[in-house]
Design a protein around this motif. Structure first.
Motif, PDB file in Angstrom:
ATOM      1  N   GLU A   1     -42.844 -13.826  -6.804  1.00  0.00           N
ATOM      2  CA  GLU A   1     -43.072 -15.384  -6.818  1.00  0.00           C
ATOM      3  C   GLU A   1     -43.282 -16.111  -8.238  1.00  0.00           C
ATOM      4  OE1 GLU A   1     -45.194 -16.692  -3.622  1.00  0.00           O
ATOM      5  OE2 GLU A   1     -44.314 -15.030  -2.238  1.00  0.00           O
ATOM      6  N   ARG A   2     -44.277 -15.558  -8.914  1.00  0.00           N
ATOM      7  CA  ARG A   2     -44.665 -16.122 -10.117  1.00  0.00           C
ATOM      8  C   ARG A   2     -43.816 -16.093 -11.035  1.00  0.00           C
ATOM      9  NH1 ARG A   2     -48.980 -13.435 -13.977  1.00  0.00           N
ATOM     10  NH2 ARG A   2     -47.392 -12.407 -14.714  1.00  0.00           N
ATOM     11  N   GLU A   3     -43.016 -14.935 -11.263  1.00  0.00           N
ATOM     12  CA  GLU A   3     -41.919 -14.653 -12.213  1.00  0.00           C
ATOM     13  C   GLU A   3     -40.759 -15.320 -11.789  1.00  0.00           C
ATOM     14  OE1 GLU A   3     -42.658 -13.532 -15.353  1.00  0.00           O
ATOM     15  OE2 GLU A   3     -44.612 -13.336 -14.612  1.00  0.00           O
ATOM     16  N   ARG A   4     -40.603 -15.641 -10.365  1.00  0.00           N
ATOM     17  CA  ARG A   4     -39.294 -16.201  -9.874  1.00  0.00           C
ATOM     18  C   ARG A   4     -38.052 -15.089  -9.959  1.00  0.00           C
ATOM     19  NH1 ARG A   4     -42.091 -20.665 -11.948  1.00  0.00           N
ATOM     20  NH2 ARG A   4     -42.243 -22.461 -10.479  1.00  0.00           N
ATOM     21  N   LEU A   5     -38.409 -14.071  -9.429  1.00  0.00           N
ATOM     22  CA  LEU A   5     -37.219 -12.875  -9.613  1.00  0.00           C
ATOM     23  C   LEU A   5     -37.054 -12.346  -8.388  1.00  0.00           C
ATOM     24  CD1 LEU A   5     -39.120 -10.671 -12.116  1.00  0.00           C
ATOM     25  CD2 LEU A   5     -37.232 -12.067 -12.603  1.00  0.00           C
ATOM     26  N   THR A   6     -35.875 -12.183  -8.011  1.00  0.00           N
ATOM     27  CA  THR A   6     -35.292 -11.271  -6.883  1.00  0.00           C
ATOM     28  C   THR A   6     -35.812  -9.848  -6.639  1.00  0.00           C
ATOM     29  OG1 THR A   6     -33.357 -10.669  -7.962  1.00  0.00           O
ATOM     30  CG2 THR A   6     -33.169 -12.639  -6.734  1.00  0.00           C
ATOM     31  N   ALA A   7     -35.794  -9.279  -5.595  1.00  0.00           N
ATOM     32  CA  ALA A   7     -36.283  -7.841  -5.537  1.00  0.00           C
ATOM     33  C   ALA A   7     -35.445  -6.852  -6.469  1.00  0.00           C
ATOM     34  CB  ALA A   7     -36.009  -7.596  -4.104  1.00  0.00           C
ATOM     35  N   GLY A   8     -34.121  -7.175  -6.619  1.00  0.00           N
ATOM     36  CA  GLY A   8     -33.315  -6.393  -7.434  1.00  0.00           C
ATOM     37  C   GLY A   8     -33.855  -6.689  -9.027  1.00  0.00           C
ATOM     38  N   ALA A   9     -33.981  -7.865  -9.425  1.00  0.00           N
ATOM     39  CA  ALA A   9     -34.459  -8.209 -10.790  1.00  0.00           C
ATOM     40  C   ALA A   9     -36.010  -7.564 -11.099  1.00  0.00           C
ATOM     41  CB  ALA A   9     -34.140  -9.744 -11.098  1.00  0.00           C
ATOM     42  N   PHE A  10     -36.756  -7.826 -10.101  1.00  0.00           N
ATOM     43  CA  PHE A  10     -38.136  -7.190 -10.255  1.00  0.00           C
ATOM     44  C   PHE A  10     -37.965  -5.833 -10.550  1.00  0.00           C
ATOM     45  CE2 PHE A  10     -42.237  -6.282  -8.373  1.00  0.00           C
ATOM     46  CZ  PHE A  10     -42.869  -6.684  -9.421  1.00  0.00           C
TER      47      PHE A  10
END
Length: 145
Positions: free
Chosen positions: A4-13
């Motif tokens: 959430e902090r990095e504003r990433l999807t699960a795939g991008a994370f």
């Protein structure tokens, strides 16, 4: 919380920390609540401002930098009970069947025909016979014509 902090999807994370997307899906799912040590270490290596104690135990501040929890809005512990992370799982396991998303279209298969042709060869004749001996000599026999 880091996603959430990095504003990433699960795939991008998952890609950012070098793990399979399925690994993140398992961690975010209801059955596997805690990540492996390898995932935690990869996460800490990529996001080194994250407090390692917070990653391992869920206690303390999320970030090593003092102002980041106020800016990001995350001031509660990692393993705190909340709507996203309840302490007891209320749903029971159920068997689910796989449902096809589309009906497959039957494409007629191309029929492949093979033709085998046998060609007759002229009969072979023996032209020479050699016999080798253990003393490194040999004899040659040639049939009479």
């Amino acid at each position: 919380m880091i996603m959430e902090r990095e504003r990433l999807t699960a795939g991008a994370f998952a890609e950012s920390i070098g793990v399979a997307q399925a690994t993140i899906s398992h961690i975010l799912g209801p059955r596997n609540k805690y990540p492996s040590t390898e995932v935690i270490l990869r996460l800490h290596q990529r996001y080194n401002d994250i407090n390692l104690e917070w990653l391992l135990t869920g206690e303390g501040e999320m970030s090593n930098t003092p102002d980041s929890s106020i800016e990001s809005g995350f001031d509660y512990p990692l393993f705190a009970e909340n709507a996203v992370n309840p302490s007891e799982v209320t749903s029971h396991a159920e068997n689910r069947k796989e449902i096809a998303s589309e009906t497959p279209v039957n494409v007629p298969k191309e029929i492949v025909k093979q033709e085998i042709i046998y060609k007759e060869r002229p009969p072979r004749k023996i032209t020479e016979i050699r016999i080798f001996f253990d003393d490194n000599t040999y004899e040659t026999f040639k049939p009479e014509k």
